[in-house]
Design an enzyme around this catalytic site. Structure first.
Site, PDB file in Angstrom:
ATOM      1  N   SER A 117      46.000  43.412  53.810  1.00  0.00           N
ATOM      2  CA  SER A 117      44.933  43.668  54.772  1.00  0.00           C
ATOM      3  C   SER A 117      45.503  43.857  56.166  1.00  0.00           C
ATOM      4  O   SER A 117      44.833  44.419  57.028  1.00  0.00           O
ATOM      5  CB  SER A 117      43.983  42.470  54.819  1.00  0.00           C
ATOM      6  OG  SER A 117      43.480  42.219  53.547  1.00  0.00           O
ATOM      7  N   HIS A 138      44.275  49.979  50.050  1.00  0.00           N
ATOM      8  CA  HIS A 138      43.548  48.783  50.491  1.00  0.00           C
ATOM      9  C   HIS A 138      42.122  48.812  49.965  1.00  0.00           C
ATOM     10  O   HIS A 138      41.294  49.607  50.423  1.00  0.00           O
ATOM     11  CB  HIS A 138      43.573  48.720  52.036  1.00  0.00           C
ATOM     12  CG  HIS A 138      42.967  47.468  52.578  1.00  0.00           C
ATOM     13  ND1 HIS A 138      42.137  47.461  53.672  1.00  0.00           N
ATOM     14  CD2 HIS A 138      43.068  46.179  52.169  1.00  0.00           C
ATOM     15  CE1 HIS A 138      41.754  46.212  53.908  1.00  0.00           C
ATOM     16  NE2 HIS A 138      42.307  45.427  53.014  1.00  0.00           N
ATOM     17  N   GLU A 150      41.041  52.352  51.423  1.00  0.00           N
ATOM     18  CA  GLU A 150      41.812  52.945  52.516  1.00  0.00           C
ATOM     19  C   GLU A 150      43.183  53.308  51.948  1.00  0.00           C
ATOM     20  O   GLU A 150      43.863  52.439  51.396  1.00  0.00           O
ATOM     21  CB  GLU A 150      41.983  51.951  53.674  1.00  0.00           C
ATOM     22  CG  GLU A 150      40.696  51.692  54.446  1.00  0.00           C
ATOM     23  CD  GLU A 150      40.881  50.660  55.566  1.00  0.00           C
ATOM     24  OE1 GLU A 150      40.425  50.915  56.674  1.00  0.00           O
ATOM     25  OE2 GLU A 150      41.462  49.589  55.317  1.00  0.00           O
ATOM     26  N   ASN A 188      39.592  46.523  59.051  1.00  0.00           N
ATOM     27  CA  ASN A 188      39.875  45.208  59.637  1.00  0.00           C
ATOM     28  C   ASN A 188      40.084  45.255  61.144  1.00  0.00           C
ATOM     29  O   ASN A 188      39.846  44.261  61.833  1.00  0.00           O
ATOM     30  CB  ASN A 188      41.058  44.545  58.938  1.00  0.00           C
ATOM     31  CG  ASN A 188      40.610  43.915  57.633  1.00  0.00           C
ATOM     32  OD1 ASN A 188      39.465  43.484  57.510  1.00  0.00           O
ATOM     33  ND2 ASN A 188      41.479  43.890  56.644  1.00  0.00           N
TER      34      ASN A 188
HETATM   35  N1  LIG Z   1      40.165  38.634  49.926  1.00  0.00           N
HETATM   36  C1  LIG Z   1      39.803  39.818  50.381  1.00  0.00           C
HETATM   37  O1  LIG Z   1      38.626  40.075  50.671  1.00  0.00           O
HETATM   38  C2  LIG Z   1      40.823  40.901  50.536  1.00  0.00           C
HETATM   39  C3  LIG Z   1      40.404  42.222  50.764  1.00  0.00           C
HETATM   40  C4  LIG Z   1      41.341  43.248  50.847  1.00  0.00           C
HETATM   41  C5  LIG Z   1      42.696  42.948  50.730  1.00  0.00           C
HETATM   42  N2  LIG Z   1      43.087  41.654  50.525  1.00  0.00           N
HETATM   43  C6  LIG Z   1      44.534  41.423  50.370  1.00  0.00           C
HETATM   44  O2  LIG Z   1      44.810  41.273  48.984  1.00  0.00           O
HETATM   45  C7  LIG Z   1      45.910  40.369  48.791  1.00  0.00           C
HETATM   46  C8  LIG Z   1      45.476  39.253  47.855  1.00  0.00           C
HETATM   47  O3  LIG Z   1      44.363  38.572  48.405  1.00  0.00           O
HETATM   48  P1  LIG Z   1      43.381  37.701  47.489  1.00  0.00           P
HETATM   49  O4  LIG Z   1      42.171  37.473  48.308  1.00  0.00           O
HETATM   50  O5  LIG Z   1      43.282  38.313  46.129  1.00  0.00           O
HETATM   51  O6  LIG Z   1      44.223  36.336  47.394  1.00  0.00           O
HETATM   52  P2  LIG Z   1      44.145  35.208  46.256  1.00  0.00           P
HETATM   53  O7  LIG Z   1      44.689  33.980  46.880  1.00  0.00           O
HETATM   54  O8  LIG Z   1      42.786  35.163  45.634  1.00  0.00           O
HETATM   55  O9  LIG Z   1      45.147  35.740  45.119  1.00  0.00           O
HETATM   56  C9  LIG Z   1      46.512  35.882  45.293  1.00  0.00           C
HETATM   57  C10 LIG Z   1      47.171  35.659  43.956  1.00  0.00           C
HETATM   58  O10 LIG Z   1      48.545  36.092  44.040  1.00  0.00           O
HETATM   59  C11 LIG Z   1      49.283  35.245  43.181  1.00  0.00           C
HETATM   60  N3  LIG Z   1      50.696  35.373  43.525  1.00  0.00           N
HETATM   61  C12 LIG Z   1      51.378  34.798  44.522  1.00  0.00           C
HETATM   62  N4  LIG Z   1      52.675  35.215  44.494  1.00  0.00           N
HETATM   63  C13 LIG Z   1      52.767  36.085  43.466  1.00  0.00           C
HETATM   64  C14 LIG Z   1      53.827  36.871  42.928  1.00  0.00           C
HETATM   65  N5  LIG Z   1      55.043  36.823  43.467  1.00  0.00           N
HETATM   66  N6  LIG Z   1      53.541  37.670  41.860  1.00  0.00           N
HETATM   67  C15 LIG Z   1      52.290  37.715  41.327  1.00  0.00           C
HETATM   68  N7  LIG Z   1      51.271  36.976  41.789  1.00  0.00           N
HETATM   69  C16 LIG Z   1      51.513  36.195  42.854  1.00  0.00           C
HETATM   70  C17 LIG Z   1      48.687  33.881  43.389  1.00  0.00           C
HETATM   71  O11 LIG Z   1      49.001  33.032  42.302  1.00  0.00           O
HETATM   72  C18 LIG Z   1      47.198  34.188  43.505  1.00  0.00           C
HETATM   73  O12 LIG Z   1      46.546  34.097  42.258  1.00  0.00           O
HETATM   74  C19 LIG Z   1      46.325  39.895  50.195  1.00  0.00           C
HETATM   75  O13 LIG Z   1      47.366  40.718  50.633  1.00  0.00           O
HETATM   76  C20 LIG Z   1      45.070  40.147  51.017  1.00  0.00           C
HETATM   77  O14 LIG Z   1      45.352  40.364  52.380  1.00  0.00           O
HETATM   78  C21 LIG Z   1      42.205  40.638  50.402  1.00  0.00           C
END
Ligand SMILES: NC(=O)c1ccc[n+]([C@@H]2O[C@H](COP(=O)([O-])OP(=O)(O)OC[C@H]3O[C@@H](n4cnc5c(N)ncnc54)[C@H](O)[C@@H]3O)[C@@H](O)[C@H]2O)c1
Length: 291
Positions: A117, A138, A150, A188
């Site tokens: 993000s 994204h 995106e 964002n």
């Molecule tokens: N939450 C949102 O609304 C949102 C929206 C767009 C983008 N994002 C981006 O998406 C990404 C993930 O966010 P999320 O909300 O899903 O987080 P989350 O905490 O729900 O999930 C992240 C997952 O990644 C796993 N993980 C950590 N290290 C790892 C590795 N080396 N290999 C594989 N898995 C691994 C963790 O165990 C966890 O289950 C971030 O970069 C975030 O910025 C989030």
């Protein structure tokens, strides 16, 4: 492109894997351990069941989607993927380390994409020998529902690879918008200061949790208020994003309010933690917290 590898099966990774499998791609999702993998795959299965219940997906299609999905804890199993979509925690060092390893595991043609993000895509891409085959993709939460993706181009992304990713996003059923590799991209850049301001308004006693949320819902036609949205996104994720954006722009509007930091320190990370601005003991009836 036939096979997609998804890194992380959290909130975003499980949704991304779902839309890829729905679009007909063989999809393998990688998590760090069996526990996280099971949790993520269960979330994905619930989402598919909901779609069947609502009549949006037939039982046959659901079975076919299930057949295209697999989970693993090994990076090796991603070696023959045509594209990698990374959705692990918002931590640059971890993302660089993972992409660096995958660069040695995957074939040279594989395209790498991050769902970050707020991190700078070019910085991640430099952990590999393929910055020209590296872009941002994204998605938005919940991925199966939200129409936007995106597609992010760095100064090093090959224009043909970029076009391929725009086409891929469209094939996933999303509306693709083009953005440059500027921290926070388009959404964002606009959304994060708004969410942080809602927390500041709460801190300063401008209104209660419910009143702030209702104001933006009923006065501005937003589908949900900012504090509810923060609970959906994850307070930890928002905190990381705000720190990264503040570091990049050095502007007060991106600075994390003290209340956000304290809630993250307490582990009140929103809906996924059962507690954020609302208490989700009964997920159907969230109760605003008293601070
Ligand atoms: N939450 C949102 O609304 C949102 C929206 C767009 C983008 N994002 C981006 O998406 C990404 C993930 O966010 P999320 O909300 O899903 O987080 P989350 O905490 O729900 O999930 C992240 C997952 O990644 C796993 N993980 C950590 N290290 C790892 C590795 N080396 N290999 C594989 N898995 C691994 C963790 O165990 C966890 O289950 C971030 O970069 C975030 O910025 C989030």
């Amino acid at each position: 492109m036939k096979k997609v590898g998804v890194l992380g099966c959290g909130l975003m990774g499980s949704g991304i894997a779902e839309v890829c499998a729905k679009a007909g791609y063989a999809t393998v999702v990688r998590e760090v351990d069996e526990g996280f993998l099971k949790k993520g795959m269960d979330r994905l299965a619930r989402s598919l069941s909901k779609a069947v219940e609502k009549g949006k997906l037939s039982a046959e299609d659901r079975a076919a989607i299930g057949g295209r999905l697999s989970g693993t804890t090994s990076l090796e199993e991603l070696k023959d993927c045509d594209v990698i979509l990374e959705a692990i925690v918002e931590n640059l060092d971890l993302k660089k380390e993972t992409f660096g390893t995958l660069d040695r595991v995957c074939k040279p043609e594989t395209i790498f994409c991050s769902n970050t993000s707020s991190l700078t895509i070019i910085e991640m891409s430099m952990a590999t020998k393929r910055p020209d085959r590296f872009a941002g993709l994204h998605f938005f939460n919940p991925v199966p529902v939200m129409r936007l993706v995106e597609v992010v181009k760095t100064i090093a992304t090959d224009p043909a690879v970029y076009q391929e990713m725009v086409a891929f996003g469209t094939k996933l059923g999303k509306i693709a918008v083009r953005a440059n590799d500027s921290t926070g991209f388009i959404v964002n850049r606009l959304l994060v200061p708004y969410l942080l301001d809602a927390i500041r308004a709460l801190e300063q006693g401008v209104g209660s949790i419910e009143d702030i949320d209702n104001s933006m819902k009923l006065g501005c036609g937003h589908p949900m208020g900012p504090l509810t949205l923060l609970d959906f996104v994850g307070l930890d994720t928002t905190y990381f994003i705000s720190q990264i954006m503040f570091d990049e722009f050095k502007e007060q509007r991106f600075a994390a309010p003290p209340l956000l930091k304290r809630m993250v320190l307490a582990g009140w990370n929103g809906r996924k933690a059962g507690r954020g601005f609302y208490d989700y003991s009964d997920p159907q009836k969230p109760v605003p917290q008293k601070f």
